[in-house]
Design a protein around this motif. Structure first.
Motif, short mmCIF file in Angstrom:
data_model
loop_
_atom_site.label_atom_id
_atom_site.label_comp_id
_atom_site.label_asym_id
_atom_site.label_seq_id
_atom_site.Cartn_x
_atom_site.Cartn_y
_atom_site.Cartn_z
N ARG A 1 0.83 -1.20 0.00
CA ARG A 1 0.00 0.00 0.00
C ARG A 1 0.87 1.26 0.00
NH1 ARG A 1 -3.16 -2.71 4.29
NH2 ARG A 1 -5.00 -3.66 3.37
N ALA A 2 1.92 1.25 0.81
CA ALA A 2 2.82 2.40 0.86
C ALA A 2 3.51 2.59 -0.49
CB ALA A 2 3.85 2.20 1.97
N LYS A 3 3.91 1.50 -1.10
CA LYS A 3 4.55 1.57 -2.43
C LYS A 3 3.60 2.20 -3.44
CE LYS A 3 6.73 -1.38 -5.94
NZ LYS A 3 5.78 -1.29 -7.06
N LEU A 4 2.34 1.82 -3.37
CA LEU A 4 1.34 2.37 -4.29
C LEU A 4 1.19 3.87 -4.10
CD1 LEU A 4 -0.88 1.90 -6.40
CD2 LEU A 4 -2.45 1.45 -4.52
N ILE A 5 1.16 4.33 -2.85
CA ILE A 5 1.05 5.77 -2.58
C ILE A 5 2.24 6.51 -3.16
CG2 ILE A 5 0.92 7.54 -0.80
CD1 ILE A 5 -1.63 5.93 -1.08
N TYR A 6 3.45 5.97 -2.95
CA TYR A 6 4.64 6.62 -3.49
C TYR A 6 4.62 6.66 -5.02
CZ TYR A 6 7.03 7.04 1.01
OH TYR A 6 7.38 7.41 2.28
N GLU A 7 4.14 5.59 -5.63
CA GLU A 7 4.05 5.59 -7.09
C GLU A 7 3.11 6.69 -7.58
OE1 GLU A 7 2.85 1.60 -7.96
OE2 GLU A 7 4.91 0.87 -8.15
N PHE B 1 13.61 6.33 -3.91
CA PHE B 1 14.35 5.58 -2.90
C PHE B 1 13.39 4.93 -1.91
CE2 PHE B 1 16.01 5.54 1.45
CZ PHE B 1 17.06 4.65 1.31
N LEU B 2 12.44 5.71 -1.41
CA LEU B 2 11.48 5.18 -0.43
C LEU B 2 10.63 4.08 -1.05
CD1 LEU B 2 10.40 8.52 1.27
CD2 LEU B 2 11.85 6.74 2.24
N LEU B 3 10.24 4.26 -2.28
CA LEU B 3 9.46 3.25 -2.98
C LEU B 3 10.23 1.94 -3.07
CD1 LEU B 3 7.50 3.94 -6.27
CD2 LEU B 3 8.89 1.90 -6.04
N SER B 4 11.53 2.06 -3.37
CA SER B 4 12.37 0.86 -3.47
C SER B 4 12.51 0.16 -2.13
CB SER B 4 13.76 1.24 -4.00
OG SER B 4 13.67 1.81 -5.29
N ARG B 5 12.57 0.93 -1.05
CA ARG B 5 12.69 0.33 0.27
C ARG B 5 11.39 -0.38 0.67
NH1 ARG B 5 16.52 -1.65 1.13
NH2 ARG B 5 16.18 -1.73 3.39
N GLU B 6 10.26 0.14 0.22
CA GLU B 6 9.00 -0.57 0.46
C GLU B 6 9.03 -1.93 -0.21
OE1 GLU B 6 7.21 0.78 2.58
OE2 GLU B 6 7.56 2.93 2.44
N SER C 1 11.69 -3.68 -0.85
CA SER C 1 12.62 -4.52 -0.11
C SER C 1 11.99 -5.09 1.15
CB SER C 1 13.86 -3.70 0.25
OG SER C 1 14.74 -4.44 1.08
N HIS C 2 11.26 -4.25 1.88
CA HIS C 2 10.61 -4.72 3.11
C HIS C 2 9.54 -5.76 2.79
CE1 HIS C 2 11.73 -0.66 5.19
NE2 HIS C 2 12.77 -1.46 5.00
N ASN C 3 8.79 -5.53 1.74
CA ASN C 3 7.78 -6.51 1.34
C ASN C 3 8.43 -7.86 1.06
OD1 ASN C 3 5.09 -7.42 0.22
ND2 ASN C 3 6.32 -7.56 -1.62
N PHE C 4 9.56 -7.84 0.36
CA PHE C 4 10.28 -9.08 0.05
C PHE C 4 10.71 -9.78 1.33
CE2 PHE C 4 14.22 -11.42 -0.76
CZ PHE C 4 13.82 -12.26 -1.78
N SER C 5 11.25 -9.01 2.29
CA SER C 5 11.70 -9.62 3.55
C SER C 5 10.54 -10.27 4.29
CB SER C 5 12.35 -8.55 4.43
OG SER C 5 13.54 -8.06 3.85
#
Length: 279
Positions: A136-142, A159-164, A166-170
């Protein structure tokens, strides 16, 4: 112990003030899918986590989310620009009047609340919720990327979108280590856990892995088969797997007709003697 390091995780640069976008960016500062929500949710979950490895992951990501909150807040403040003398049509008037910086609210002015936090104590459930929160956070950043032409701001948002991601993957990888535990272990405790009920009538019934294969039974007309009075079959015994189990005595709560089983060798009960009548 927490320690603030004055070097940001990623340098925030703004080319020029943009109060309109500053207001939109509030969504990720005090909104339901923002950085504070994520930090508080993961830290709260870590407190109740008895798995040392997953606790470590939750705390690492929670700490990083706090650094993201700092980045977003810094960006909002820079985007506001000087607030000593503002016009009546200033696009982010509430921020200029209140603090000259980001308040804990979303872009519509709704205050942040602890009700955003989801923590159940079941790792499978919590990590699934976290994975969804990151998406959801990634979608907002997009969507925020579409609302600014500021190169520095877009760089930070990417950068923040990419970290979202990464966290989703973890979280997804951690979920894979929990198969057959928690709520996942308790799944499929009856025949109805593997049925797909076709409850939309008319043309266009679709089939896919969600309703066929993997042992799933497709019910074409469930209302005809299961509708009306309960006809799901004989109830399992009180000591059967999936039931509350032995030792629970209040079985009449949901079944008034339940007859408490008698002990195989009941001990004789001596009735109290009635007092002799007075003459």
């Amino acid at each position: 112990m927490f320690k603030h390091i004055k070097d940001m995780e990623y340098t925030v640069h703004v080319d020029q003030p943009d109060p309109r976008f500053a207001n939109l960016l509030l969504e990720q500062f005090g909104g339901p899918h923002g950085e504070l929500k994520a930090a508080m949710q993961y830290m709260t979950q870590s407190v109740a986590c008895n798995d040392s490895k997953i606790r470590d992951m939750l705390q690492d990501i929670a700490a990083e989310e706090m650094s993201h909150l700092e980045m977003v807040g810094e960006c909002i403040s820079l985007l506001l620009g000087p607030t000593d003398n503002i016009s009546r049509d200033f696009p982010a008037l509430h921020m200029a009047l209140l603090a000259g910086g980001p308040p804990l609210m979303n872009s519509m002015g709704i205050p942040w609340t602890g009700a955003y936090i989801e923590s159940t104590g079941d790792l499978y459930t919590d990590l699934s919720s976290n994975s969804t929160a990151e998406l959801r956070a990634k979608l907002i950043y997009e969507r925020l990327l579409q609302q600014t032409d500021d190169a520095g701001v877009k760089d930070m948002v990417r950068f923040l979108l990419s970290r979202e991601e990464s966290h989703n993957f973890s979280f997804m990888q951690a979920i894979n280590t929990l198969a057959g535990t928690g709520v996942n272990k308790n799944f499929r405790d009856s025949e109805f856990s593997k049925k797909y009920m076709n409850l939309s009538t008319g043309m266009g019934d679709a089939r896919g892995p969600w309703n066929q294969g993997n042992g799933i039974q497709y019910e074409e007309n469930p209302n005809e088969k299961y509708g009306g009075p309960a006809q799901y079959g004989k109830d399992r015994g009180p000591d059967s797997p999936g039931e509350i189990g032995p030792g629970y005595t209040d079985r009449t709560r949901n079944n008034p007709q339940f007859a408490q089983p008698q002990s195989p060798n009941p001990s004789p009960v001596t009735k109290p003697q009635s007092p002799s009548p007075l003459h």
